[in-house]
Every structure is written in C-alpha cells, then in structure tokens.
Design an enzyme around this catalytic site. Structure first.
Site, PDB file in Angstrom:
ATOM      1  N   ASP A  74       3.641 -14.646  12.352  1.00 50.80           N
ATOM      2  CA  ASP A  74       2.308 -15.157  12.014  1.00 50.80           C
ATOM      3  C   ASP A  74       1.352 -13.965  12.041  1.00 50.80           C
ATOM      4  OD1 ASP A  74      -0.172 -16.313  11.778  1.00 50.80           O
ATOM      5  OD2 ASP A  74       0.204 -17.916  13.225  1.00 50.80           O
TER       6      ASP A  74
ATOM      7  N   LYS B 104      -7.549  -0.567  11.314  1.00 56.06           N
ATOM      8  CA  LYS B 104      -6.853  -1.012  10.106  1.00 56.06           C
ATOM      9  C   LYS B 104      -5.614  -0.149   9.881  1.00 56.06           C
ATOM     10  CE  LYS B 104      -6.036  -1.235   5.464  1.00 56.06           C
ATOM     11  NZ  LYS B 104      -5.279  -0.315   4.602  1.00 56.06           N
TER      12      LYS B 104
ATOM     13  N   HIS C 154      -2.190  10.241  -0.458  1.00 54.16           N
ATOM     14  CA  HIS C 154      -2.065   9.032  -1.261  1.00 54.16           C
ATOM     15  C   HIS C 154      -1.846   9.324  -2.744  1.00 54.16           C
ATOM     16  CE1 HIS C 154      -2.938   5.480   1.218  1.00 54.16           C
ATOM     17  NE2 HIS C 154      -3.626   6.292   1.985  1.00 54.16           N
TER      18      HIS C 154
ATOM     19  N   GLU D 268       0.825  -1.208   0.000  1.00 53.58           N
ATOM     20  CA  GLU D 268       0.000   0.000   0.000  1.00 53.58           C
ATOM     21  C   GLU D 268       0.859   1.258   0.000  1.00 53.58           C
ATOM     22  OE1 GLU D 268      -3.327   2.158   2.860  1.00 53.58           O
ATOM     23  OE2 GLU D 268      -3.199  -0.019   2.836  1.00 53.58           O
TER      24      GLU D 268
END
Length: 431
Positions: free
Chosen positions: A279, A263, A377, A85
């Site tokens: 993991d 998130k 972004h 991302e």
C-alpha cells in the site's frame, strides 16, 4: 438531450468487463488500437484484476527493473523496483556499490505495531471517560484478540490501549488507540476488525458514542532505521563529503528543499513498494506526516561527516509493509518480486526498503552536490524522447548520442532526428 454523453451509468459494476470497456470507448471516442492497448493485461490474469478492484476495464504496465549491488546487514539483495522515472534504478545500484564496505548498509525495523483509532463523541466528562477506558484496558485487549487465533499463535495481536482527549472545532473528543502487533501483514484489515469489535465495549464504558473506528496510517510505532558509512575516497574526497552535508543542511533548514529531499528517498522506497504490491499510499502518507511530526517539515535523513572525514548517513521513517495477505499475495508479479528479494518477514522487507531509501537519497545528494542532477538524467531522458518520437533499435542510440552531444534534448529535436536518420537509412538501402 437524447444521445448526450453521460457518466451516470446504472449498475456499471455489474456489467461484464468487455461491456464496460465498450461503454468507456464510446464515451471517450477511443480508437480500436487504444481499446486493444487497454485490453492487454500482460502478466496479470483479467479475472484476478477484476477481483482486485472495481469497474476494471483493462490494465496498465510499468517497467519492472532490479537494482543490484545491495549489501544490507551483511546479506546480498537484488532489489525489484517498479518506476517510470529515468535514472532511479541506475542511481540506486551505483550508490549500493559504494556502500558495500563494512557489511554494507545497516537497517533495523522496530516492532510491527499498528494503531487503530476509535473516536468517542457526545461525552459530558471526556477526561473522566479517558480514565475509565484506561482502567479497562485489559478487558479491551482481550476482546480485541477474540477471533484472531492465527495472529496470536504467530506472536502478534492487540498489545495495549492508549487514550487522549483531543480538542477539535466541535469541542473535545476522546480518542482511543488500540496498539496491535500485526506481524508480517500490513495490518489495516486486522486492525479495522479489532476496533470495530471493541467499539461497543468502549461505548458502554464511557457512555459516549464511538464514531470513527479505523486504522491510523501514521505508523509511528512501526519504524525502520537505516544507517551507513561511505568512505571519503569512495565518494570523491572530503570536499565532496562536505558538499553532500551542506546539501543536506539546506533540506534541514528549508521545508521547500526538504520536500524534494524526501521525494528522492521515496523514489527508492515506493519503487520497491510497487514491485511488491504494498500500500504505497499509506507508506507515502506516513513518511510525510512523520517528517512534520515536530510541527515543521524536515528531512527524513541526516548526513554528517565523522571524525575521519567520512560521510555517515541515517534514515528513520515509518514503514508499514507486509509479506502476507493483500495484493502482495494476489498479484503474480509481486509474488515473483518478493521471491527475487528473498525476504522472509515484514520486518526484513522494511529493512530493505529503508536501506534503498537511504541509498537513493545519497545518490541524489551526490549528483546535486557535484555534477548537478540534470546531467545524470539527460541520457535516460533523451532515450525516452527518442522512443516517443518513433525511434526503435539502433536508431534510438543514434538519436540519443546526437542529442546529448549537442546538448539539445527535446521532443521536437528527437522527431527531427528520427525523420532525418530514417530517411538516410532508406537511401542507404536504395529505398
């Protein structure tokens, strides 16, 4: 029907990797170029990959980057991150830069305790069985530790036994928890072996049947707590501080926003987890379960304004990570990433990852509360689109500059610009 495609391939796992790849290529109609791409293992030895998981046919690379400027508990870190991302690494580095005052981000890991669960069914008197298990807890702990001398020597091992009766759709069951200090390992394997070992003893004690015997990924006894003060002048003034706190309050009030808030935290946490071969599914599962531990999904962090008008943040979440065993010691890039990071224990790795999550969260909230997330972004997204459209070298920068300047960031426009600028370049060269 003869010649029909089928995914039923007997003993596929026994076939050599090249043969597996050929079968898949025929099934999917892959081109020679696509087969060549899949066959490129890069920095991972094909033999190592073939031992890590089953049915390997190739490898897939993600960018490995580093976030700079991190000062955690008074110590400087360069943080390896693997993520696809755009803007995440840049945002983390920028956030870390403004968090360096007063020794930087503070972070503390709790004990490295993991929980092993044993489900006991077919009990006539489950509460009485629970009492019997607790009466024999010392015996259970001793048995669990048998055969784990190296862990005991390192100061770890089974520590305690807990038990509770759980009401389920098939009636009450007894759930026994074995608490294990796993030290510098993630711990799933050692915990699983311990609960397997003690299950027959618990059956004898209770007269029931020990069904599931497995680690719990709700690692709520293995937390990291990270906190920081960001001075108001470093964040753009008290008005920005208020806006960030209000943005956090939205997440605290609304689970739809809280999920996106968390998130953003996980953008940083999981990027480090991938770089160090943790993991990451276990970390993600534990984080979101912990966010909902009170019966309502909430943000993992809290942002407040202190008496002087500065921004203060706090993050608390499970962090089941390891620096010994598993893929972290098998994958050569993960070993190099851990060396770059310079952590000496699982607790230190957890502290770094918690600090990165807090910094990432701050960066997202600041962007949202000020310029909006999309502006930050845009340039990186435009760069990806330009490369997808076929731009290379200096042409990438030209395409990005035009798209951002004109506010038209799309794949179709990137294709149009690449075609136009490439043609102009050919004309200039007399082609």
């Amino acid at each position: 029907m003869a010649g029909a495609r089928t995914s039923r391939i007997p003993e596929f796992y026994k076939k050599p990797m090249e043969e597996r790849r050929r079968i898949v290529a025929e099934f999917a109609g892959l081109t020679e170029e696509e087969v060549k791409l899949i066959s490129n293992f890069g920095n991972l030895d094909p033999e190592v990959a073939d031992r890590m998981i089953e049915n390997v046919i190739g490898a897939m690379s993600y960018p490995l980057a580093v976030a700079v400027n991190f000062l955690i508990n008074g110590k400087d870190y360069i943080v390896p991150m693997v993520i696809e991302e755009p803007s995440v690494v840049a945002a983390a580095s920028n956030a870390a830069r403004v968090m360096r005052r007063d020794g930087g981000i503070r972070s503390r890991a709790t004990e490295q305790l993991m929980i092993g669960q044993i489900q006991v069914v077919k009990l006539k008197a489950p509460y009485y069985a629970m009492a019997l298990v607790l009466e024999h807890k010392d015996e259970i702990v001793r048995l669990a530790n048998e055969g784990h001398e190296s862990l005991l020597k390192a100061g770890g091992g089974a520590r305690d036994v807990e038990a509770r009766v759980v009401e389920g759709p098939r009636g009450p069951m007894l759930v026994v928890h074995l608490l294990v200090d796993v030290r510098d390992a993630m711990g799933a394997n050692v915990v699983n072996s311990m609960v397997e070992r003690v299950a027959p003893l618990i059956e004898r004690i209770t007269g029931g049947r020990a069904l599931l015997r497995i680690v719990s990924n709700l690692a709520d006894r293995r937390l990291v707590r990270s906190w920081v003060k960001v001075y108001k002048e470093d964040v753009g003034g008290e008005e920005v501080v208020d806006a960030i706190v209000d943005a956090w309050a939205f997440a605290a009030a609304d689970p739809y926003r809280a999920v996106t808030h968390n998130k953003g935290i996980m953008n940083g946490v999981i990027a480090v987890a991938l770089a160090t071969a943790q993991d990451h599914r276990a970390i993600e599962a534990a984080a979101h379960a912990y966010a909902a531990r009170d019966g309502r999904y909430k943000p993992l962090s809290v942002w407040e304004k202190d008496a002087d008008g500065n921004l203060v943040g706090y993050l608390e979440m499970p962090m089941p990570v390891g620096v010994v065993g598993g893929a972290a010691r098998v994958h050569p890039v993960a070993r190099a990433a851990l060396k770059i990071l310079g952590v000496k224990s699982a607790a230190e790795l957890a502290e770094v990852m918690g600090a990165v999550g807090l910094a990432q969260n701050f960066a997202a909230l600041r962007a949202l509360a000020t310029e909006g997330i999309q502006r930050g972004h845009m340039e990186l997204h435009a760069r990806n689109l330009a490369m997808m459209a076929g731009a290379r070298g200096e042409l990438v920068d030209k395409v990005v500059e035009i798209m951002v300047r004109e506010g038209k960031v799309s794949f179709s426009y990137a294709q149009e610009l690449v075609k136009k600028l490439s043609a102009e370049g050919e004309a200039d060269r007399g082609g």
